[in-house]
Design an enzyme around this catalytic site. Structure first.
Site, PDB file in Angstrom:
ATOM      1  CE  LYS A 252      -5.373   1.085   1.074  1.00 47.78           C
ATOM      2  NZ  LYS A 252      -4.382   0.290   1.836  1.00 47.78           N
TER       3      LYS A 252
ATOM      4  CG  ASP B 248      -1.080  -1.202   0.496  1.00 49.62           C
ATOM      5  OD1 ASP B 248      -1.351  -2.400   0.252  1.00 49.62           O
ATOM      6  OD2 ASP B 248      -1.924  -0.386   0.905  1.00 49.62           O
TER       7      ASP B 248
ATOM      8  CE  LYS C 219      -2.442   3.163   0.103  1.00 50.05           C
ATOM      9  NZ  LYS C 219      -1.751   2.455   1.200  1.00 50.05           N
TER      10      LYS C 219
END
EC number: 4.1.2.4
Length: 224
Positions: free
Chosen positions: A184, A92, A155
């Protein structure tokens, strides 16, 4: 039902003062509830990978350029390669928020692509936008650049800034990235109602430190 929810959750512990004992507990919980992954700082990747090596269902996720996104593309690429060498299968990464705000779109694209290329065929790449710091136009631009760079997910948040995931942001991100890229939701998600709202808006993965509370029906505490 609880298992279906668990498979959406990146079981997260990113606090600077997390101890070895806590990371081991996180891994144990991930195996018990079959979360999608454990999400941990790079220092802990090797330990988590060792703990989870017999479990094919729980991924090892780590963070890159975290939490500010202000390291160089070269540094982020090195971090990614190092994390993968240590056993990470998902990364991430935080975008260069300053470059996005300065409308340096090529820089943002290069930054994301550096991580995508470093992770290619070895790890999924999720691109953290830090939505609480962005205008809607900036969110849309960031999502489009992430798609262009070949990211697997976008995300919302690091969990370390001024806000977390919102239903509105998830809906916006899903609209921009389309059906083929994951979304996400992370930051401030502490119960099943919040998870369901995010999924309904378009989220396909949830980042939460309260994963156990979510799947068991309790209410989680704040903190990432």
């Amino acid at each position: 039902m609880a298992t279906d929810i668990a498979r959406l959750i990146d079981h997260t512990l990113l606090k600077a003062d997390a101890t070895k004992e806590q990371i081991l507990q996180l891994c144990k919980e991930a195996q018990t509830y079959q979360f999608a992954s454990v999400c941990i700082n790079p220092y802990w990747v090797k330990l988590a990978a060792e703990q989870l090596k017999e479990d094919k269902h729980v991924a090892v996720c780590t963070v890159i350029g975290f939490p500010l996104g202000q390291s160089t593309p070269e540094t982020k690429a090195f971090e990614t390669k190092n994390a993968i060498a240590n056993g990470a299968t998902e990364v991430d990464m935080v975008i260069n928020i300053a470059a996005l705000k300065d409308k340096q779109d090529q820089m943002v694209l290069n930054d994301i692509r550096a991580v995508v290329d470093a992770a290619k065929d070895k790890a999924l790449t999720k691109v953290i936008l830090e939505t609480c710091l962005l205008t809607n136009e900036e969110k849309e631009r960031a999502c489009a650049l992430a798609v262009q760079a070949g990211a697997d997910y976008v995300k919302t948040s690091t969990g370390f800034s001024t806000g977390g995931a919102t239903v509105e942001d998830i809906a916006l991100m899903r609209r921009v990235v389309g059906a083929d890229v994951g979304v996400k939701a992370s930051g401030g998600i502490r119960d099943l109602a919040a998870v369901n709202a995010m999924v309904e808006a378009g989220a396909t993965r949830i980042g939460a430190s309260a994963g156990v509370a979510i799947v068991t029906g309790a209410t989680g505490s704040s903190g990432y």
